[in-house]
Design an enzyme around this catalytic site. Sequence first.
Site, mmCIF file in Angstrom:
data_model
loop_
_atom_site.group_PDB
_atom_site.id
_atom_site.type_symbol
_atom_site.label_atom_id
_atom_site.label_comp_id
_atom_site.label_asym_id
_atom_site.label_seq_id
_atom_site.Cartn_x
_atom_site.Cartn_y
_atom_site.Cartn_z
ATOM 1 N N PHE A 253 -8.281 19.018 -25.145
ATOM 2 C CA PHE A 253 -8.675 17.626 -25.242
ATOM 3 C C PHE A 253 -10.015 17.518 -24.509
ATOM 4 O O PHE A 253 -10.280 18.299 -23.598
ATOM 5 C CB PHE A 253 -7.614 16.683 -24.640
ATOM 6 C CG PHE A 253 -8.033 15.247 -24.831
ATOM 7 C CD1 PHE A 253 -8.062 14.698 -26.108
ATOM 8 C CD2 PHE A 253 -8.462 14.466 -23.769
ATOM 9 C CE1 PHE A 253 -8.512 13.398 -26.313
ATOM 10 C CE2 PHE A 253 -8.908 13.171 -23.965
ATOM 11 C CZ PHE A 253 -8.937 12.630 -25.240
ATOM 12 N N THR A 254 -10.849 16.567 -24.924
ATOM 13 C CA THR A 254 -12.225 16.505 -24.398
ATOM 14 C C THR A 254 -12.294 16.539 -22.869
ATOM 15 O O THR A 254 -13.031 17.341 -22.288
ATOM 16 C CB THR A 254 -12.923 15.221 -24.890
ATOM 17 O OG1 THR A 254 -12.060 14.120 -24.636
ATOM 18 C CG2 THR A 254 -13.225 15.285 -26.373
ATOM 19 N N LYS B 2 -0.844 6.153 -22.750
ATOM 20 C CA LYS B 2 -0.160 6.465 -24.008
ATOM 21 C C LYS B 2 1.339 6.601 -23.712
ATOM 22 O O LYS B 2 2.139 5.834 -24.199
ATOM 23 C CB LYS B 2 -0.695 7.766 -24.599
ATOM 24 C CG LYS B 2 -2.163 7.697 -24.971
ATOM 25 C CD LYS B 2 -2.682 9.031 -25.476
ATOM 26 C CE LYS B 2 -4.178 9.005 -25.613
ATOM 27 N NZ LYS B 2 -4.657 9.119 -26.981
ATOM 28 N N PHE C 84 -19.967 11.772 -26.786
ATOM 29 C CA PHE C 84 -19.432 10.751 -27.688
ATOM 30 C C PHE C 84 -19.256 9.406 -27.008
ATOM 31 O O PHE C 84 -19.229 8.378 -27.660
ATOM 32 C CB PHE C 84 -18.102 11.217 -28.301
ATOM 33 C CG PHE C 84 -17.029 11.477 -27.278
ATOM 34 C CD1 PHE C 84 -16.964 12.677 -26.611
ATOM 35 C CD2 PHE C 84 -16.087 10.505 -26.995
ATOM 36 C CE1 PHE C 84 -15.987 12.919 -25.665
ATOM 37 C CE2 PHE C 84 -15.090 10.735 -26.051
ATOM 38 C CZ PHE C 84 -15.052 11.947 -25.377
ATOM 39 N N ARG D 249 -14.246 12.139 -34.275
ATOM 40 C CA ARG D 249 -13.623 13.273 -33.591
ATOM 41 C C ARG D 249 -14.180 14.526 -34.248
ATOM 42 O O ARG D 249 -13.548 15.153 -35.084
ATOM 43 C CB ARG D 249 -12.087 13.228 -33.711
ATOM 44 C CG ARG D 249 -11.414 12.053 -33.053
ATOM 45 C CD ARG D 249 -11.127 12.225 -31.568
ATOM 46 N NE ARG D 249 -12.277 12.084 -30.710
ATOM 47 C CZ ARG D 249 -12.233 12.050 -29.374
ATOM 48 N NH1 ARG D 249 -11.087 12.135 -28.733
ATOM 49 N NH2 ARG D 249 -13.307 11.923 -28.658
ATOM 50 N N TYR E 58 0.828 -1.207 0.000
ATOM 51 C CA TYR E 58 0.000 0.000 0.000
ATOM 52 C C TYR E 58 0.867 1.263 0.000
ATOM 53 O O TYR E 58 0.617 2.207 -0.741
ATOM 54 C CB TYR E 58 -0.920 0.001 1.222
ATOM 55 C CG TYR E 58 -1.992 1.062 1.129
ATOM 56 C CD1 TYR E 58 -3.232 0.762 0.574
ATOM 57 C CD2 TYR E 58 -1.758 2.354 1.585
ATOM 58 C CE1 TYR E 58 -4.216 1.729 0.464
ATOM 59 C CE2 TYR E 58 -2.731 3.329 1.477
ATOM 60 C CZ TYR E 58 -3.956 3.019 0.927
ATOM 61 O OH TYR E 58 -4.923 3.974 0.813
HETATM 62 N N1 F0G Z 1 -4.655 14.254 -22.706
HETATM 63 C C1 F0G Z 1 -4.535 13.765 -23.953
HETATM 64 C C2 F0G Z 1 -3.726 14.516 -24.947
HETATM 65 C C3 F0G Z 1 -5.155 12.563 -24.291
HETATM 66 O O1 F0G Z 1 -5.020 12.098 -25.526
HETATM 67 C C4 F0G Z 1 -5.915 11.886 -23.310
HETATM 68 C C5 F0G Z 1 -6.618 10.655 -23.641
HETATM 69 C C6 F0G Z 1 -6.009 12.432 -22.031
HETATM 70 C C7 F0G Z 1 -5.351 13.617 -21.763
HETATM 71 C C8 F0G Z 1 -6.783 11.748 -20.952
HETATM 72 O O2 F0G Z 1 -6.056 10.643 -20.521
HETATM 73 O O3 F0G Z 1 -7.544 8.700 -21.069
HETATM 74 O O4 F0G Z 1 -5.659 8.465 -19.459
HETATM 75 O O5 F0G Z 1 -7.664 9.767 -18.854
HETATM 76 N N2 F0G Z 1 -6.882 10.271 -24.808
HETATM 77 C C9 F0G Z 1 -7.566 9.023 -25.153
HETATM 78 C C10 F0G Z 1 -7.800 8.969 -26.629
HETATM 79 C C11 F0G Z 1 -8.778 8.764 -24.359
HETATM 80 O O6 F0G Z 1 -8.468 8.016 -27.064
HETATM 81 O O7 F0G Z 1 -7.339 9.810 -27.371
HETATM 82 P P1 F0G Z 1 -6.777 9.319 -19.943
#
Ligand code: F0G
Length: 481
Positions: free
Chosen positions: A132-133, A265, A454, A388, A80
Amino acid sequence: MSKIRLQNGEELPLEMHKVKIVQKLELKSVDQRLRAIEEAGNNTFLLKNRDVFLDMLTDSGVNAMSNLQQAAMLTADDCYAGSESFYRLEAELKKVFKKKYFLPAHQGRACEHLLSRVLVKEGDIIPMNYHFTTTKAHIRLRGGDILEIPVDEALKPESDCLFKGNIDIVKLKKAFEEFGKRIPFVRLEAGTNLIGGQPISIQNIKETHALCKKYGVPLMLDTSLLQDNLYFMKMREESCKDKAIIDICNEVAANVDIIYFSARKFGCAKGGGMCLDDDRIFEQLRELVPLFEGFLTYGGMSDKEMEAIAVGIREVSDFDVISQGPQFIKYMVEELRKEGVPVVTPPGGLGCHVDAKAFLSHLKDEDFQAASLSSALYIVSGIRGMERGTMAEERNPDGTECYAAIELLRLALPRRVFTMSQIKYAIDRITWLYKNRELVGGLRWKEEPRILRFFFGKLEPVDDWQKKLAEKFKKDFPYGF
Ligand code: F0G
């Protein structure tokens, strides 16, 4: 990744790795695919993976791990508090980013949540190259808003601008003059996701940093897609061409104040984290990590994943490793272009992005071109891409639809996952669809969620175009696949 030339002159990206573990795939018939996409409400997020042949939805959490990453997972120090796995990851991050503090979180958006809680308040404006979304959603949840000021070329799908991810420095200066104290920080995203995995230059990061310093605000960098971006800096920027990747990475980090990443990523595993020097911001974040994520030495990640991330981040310094994605993407983009298919250029990182507005130029904004294209491509190929475009936007505060500046179908190429023959299959089916594009019709809302539409929104076709498309496919490919 090596680039080699065949006897016939063809240039081919050559894998500098071999396959040791495989997963069986199934290619369902066109009739089965038609049923599956109907059930999924034409939202590829809602497809079951068992109905998908090539999963190009995302590069998140689905990159192929190296044997060394897998091996490291066996050395996980499961506990932990105070796990060696955490300290190994921290040490690796210190090498690449050289920041005083590392705070773990379970994924990228968790970092955005905590950073927004600490840094964003009602009425704040966050200038950025592009959103980013999840970033935008977290900033808005705190009552702040975003100001997107990429360079003008950024939103032109076809361009020869090598750094479409750059922020417009003149507009940033104006924003500081106009909004002053309402700007708590500036955010840059390496490998700008939503405009097609387009890179930012080190020069642009340095200029932004200088401006932030002048106005006394921190510069934040989202390094989730830094791996691809480092490749582009080395290949496209004169000042980087003779530098080792680790040195470019150190230079990037030295010119930003707060770094956060999705290790789904960056690091090719699953997790996330934040790296920074500022004592005051660190102390505030430190209070939130155990509350929302987990104790400070795991932050919601498993020890195994932390081991895999540590090795994955070390492997980012290997040019063979980081060039695979961009080179495969370049191949796909260039082959599609030869056939006249409108794609985002120059080729970026993350995946191949098809310009849905140009592809389906007979449709209107309200037809959800990118969603229609992703649905159509799944029907004719079993390939799952990601919309997208407008679906990924949120409605305007007055309730009207917010049409996306660019409508893209993203075909992600998770790193080291697909083979060249699979890429060729994808190119073939996209090209077939392009020749038959007049058969693709529009979609409209069936179920519309309030935020992050989405992910679970559902759409329905405006008429029976999908059946007609499937019929034409069966005529051209009588065996039904
Ligand atoms: N920032 C970027 C540039 C991203 O591409 C993503 C995730 C996130 C933040 C959020 O990270 O998913 O670990 O919470 N991109 C994914 C995609 C979801 O499919 O492009 P996360």
